[in-house]
Design a protein around this motif. Sequence first.
Motif, PDB file in Angstrom:
ATOM      1  N   LYS A  94     -15.256 -36.570 -14.699  1.00 61.06           N
ATOM      2  CA  LYS A  94     -15.225 -37.487 -13.551  1.00 61.06           C
ATOM      3  C   LYS A  94     -16.604 -37.540 -12.904  1.00 61.06           C
ATOM      4  O   LYS A  94     -17.375 -36.583 -12.977  1.00 61.06           O
TER       5      LYS A  94
ATOM      6  N   ALA B  52     -18.391 -38.177  -9.184  1.00 61.34           N
ATOM      7  CA  ALA B  52     -18.084 -38.200  -7.742  1.00 61.34           C
ATOM      8  C   ALA B  52     -19.351 -38.493  -6.948  1.00 61.34           C
ATOM      9  O   ALA B  52     -20.406 -37.924  -7.216  1.00 61.34           O
TER      10      ALA B  52
ATOM     11  N   ILE C 251     -18.052 -44.465 -11.749  1.00 60.25           N
ATOM     12  CA  ILE C 251     -17.723 -43.752 -10.505  1.00 60.25           C
ATOM     13  C   ILE C 251     -16.199 -43.629 -10.426  1.00 60.25           C
ATOM     14  O   ILE C 251     -15.472 -44.625 -10.550  1.00 60.25           O
ATOM     15  N   ASP C 252     -15.724 -42.402 -10.234  1.00 59.79           N
ATOM     16  CA  ASP C 252     -14.285 -42.155 -10.132  1.00 59.79           C
ATOM     17  C   ASP C 252     -13.867 -41.726  -8.729  1.00 59.79           C
ATOM     18  O   ASP C 252     -12.713 -41.910  -8.344  1.00 59.79           O
ATOM     19  N   ILE C 253     -14.787 -41.091  -8.007  1.00 60.27           N
ATOM     20  CA  ILE C 253     -14.435 -40.451  -6.733  1.00 60.27           C
ATOM     21  C   ILE C 253     -15.534 -40.762  -5.719  1.00 60.27           C
ATOM     22  O   ILE C 253     -16.720 -40.700  -6.055  1.00 60.27           O
TER      23      ILE C 253
ATOM     24  N   SER D 269     -17.648 -47.683   0.222  1.00 61.62           N
ATOM     25  CA  SER D 269     -16.412 -48.015  -0.505  1.00 61.62           C
ATOM     26  C   SER D 269     -16.559 -49.376  -1.177  1.00 61.62           C
ATOM     27  O   SER D 269     -16.207 -49.558  -2.348  1.00 61.62           O
TER      28      SER D 269
ATOM     29  N   MET E 138     -15.379 -48.668  -9.945  1.00 60.73           N
ATOM     30  CA  MET E 138     -14.087 -48.004 -10.218  1.00 60.73           C
ATOM     31  C   MET E 138     -13.183 -48.929 -11.028  1.00 60.73           C
ATOM     32  O   MET E 138     -12.544 -48.514 -11.995  1.00 60.73           O
TER      33      MET E 138
ATOM     34  N   ASP F 198      -9.687 -46.858 -14.868  1.00 59.76           N
ATOM     35  CA  ASP F 198      -8.849 -45.670 -14.654  1.00 59.76           C
ATOM     36  C   ASP F 198      -8.505 -45.473 -13.192  1.00 59.76           C
ATOM     37  O   ASP F 198      -8.077 -44.389 -12.798  1.00 59.76           O
TER      38      ASP F 198
ATOM     39  N   GLY G 239      -9.244 -44.764  -9.226  1.00 62.97           N
ATOM     40  CA  GLY G 239     -10.227 -43.931  -8.547  1.00 62.97           C
ATOM     41  C   GLY G 239      -9.623 -43.316  -7.309  1.00 62.97           C
ATOM     42  O   GLY G 239      -8.463 -43.591  -6.952  1.00 62.97           O
ATOM     43  N   SER G 240     -10.430 -42.490  -6.659  1.00 61.33           N
ATOM     44  CA  SER G 240      -9.972 -41.848  -5.417  1.00 61.33           C
ATOM     45  C   SER G 240     -11.082 -41.919  -4.383  1.00 61.33           C
ATOM     46  O   SER G 240     -12.210 -41.468  -4.632  1.00 61.33           O
TER      47      SER G 240
ATOM     48  N   ILE H  71      -6.568 -47.520  -7.230  1.00 67.62           N
ATOM     49  CA  ILE H  71      -7.584 -46.784  -6.466  1.00 67.62           C
ATOM     50  C   ILE H  71      -6.882 -46.262  -5.219  1.00 67.62           C
ATOM     51  O   ILE H  71      -6.362 -47.034  -4.409  1.00 67.62           O
TER      52      ILE H  71
END
Length: 253
Positions: free
Chosen positions: A6, A8, A81-83, A122, A129, A134, A136-137, A179
């Motif tokens: 991941k 972040a 970018i995942d997080i 954001s 994302m 996939d 995201g968070s 997300i």
Amino acid sequence: MQLKDKVAVVTGAARGLGRAYAEALAAEGAAVVAADLNDCADTVAAVEAAGGRAIATTVDVSDSASCEAMADLAADALGGIDILINNAALYAGLKGARFEQLDEAQWDRVMQVNIKGPWLPSRAVVGHMRAGGDGGSIINIASLAAVFGLPYGLDYVASKAAVIGMTRGMARELGPDHIRVNAVAPSAVITEGTEEFFGEKFEKAKSVIASNQLIPRNLETEDLTGTIVYLASDASRFVTGQTHMVDGGSWFL
Ligand SMILES: NC(=O)c1ccc[n+]([C@@H]2O[C@H](COP(=O)([O-])OP(=O)(O)OC[C@H]3O[C@@H](n4cnc5c(N)ncnc54)[C@H](O)[C@@H]3O)[C@@H](O)[C@H]2O)c1
């Protein structure tokens, strides 16, 4: 390793809680972008010394172009970018006063950084994302101050209450993209920022805060990182729009 493969992005990662979040996410396998107005070289060095992967960049979270550049750098250098941890805010050094006497220029700057500060990063990362496919968070850092209504800091209180509302609105808009958007609301953590915030009242504040919690001790940085890793990881994959109080049981939402 809960965050292997991941990527972040952590804002406000030069010191304090942001640095701790960057180190905790990297320890779980994430490649981390440590971003701040100030130099994040120490954060990157700490991550690397522990065997993790991180890069540093400067960002002003209240500036749209700067946030876009941060997101593009993360995606280009680390592959996506995942997080996103929206941690940067004006907190330490704010001048507290009764609401009638708060400085108007400080009020405007707090709104500029603490509300735009989660929105603009954001906005900059969601395209990346979505492209990753996939989900995201996104984790927004609010504060117990917002739900308690901390006196003598109405600018800070209002800005962190806005973060909770933004978390809910963003979660609704981004759910269809998988997300997730959650907030974490800590009570006062023993950081250099908290010492600066309370100034000469620091020791008194520490004991008042601890005595109002169900768990009667002060919150340490390490008490928070588990919640951040949980919300960043698939362990919380069906959790979105929530505000997580990490406050030793001061307040029940
Ligand atoms: N420490 C606490 O007790 C506590 C409690 C509740 C919530 N919080 C929140 O946690 C977060 C971190 O707290 P901390 O104690 O580590 O704060 P801190 O003031 O020590 O660190 C904040 C970091 O954000 C950076 N920053 C400020 N403005 C910026 C901008 N425009 N662009 C990019 N970076 C910027 C600063 O350079 C600094 O490195 C903040 O959102 C704060 O409101 C802190």
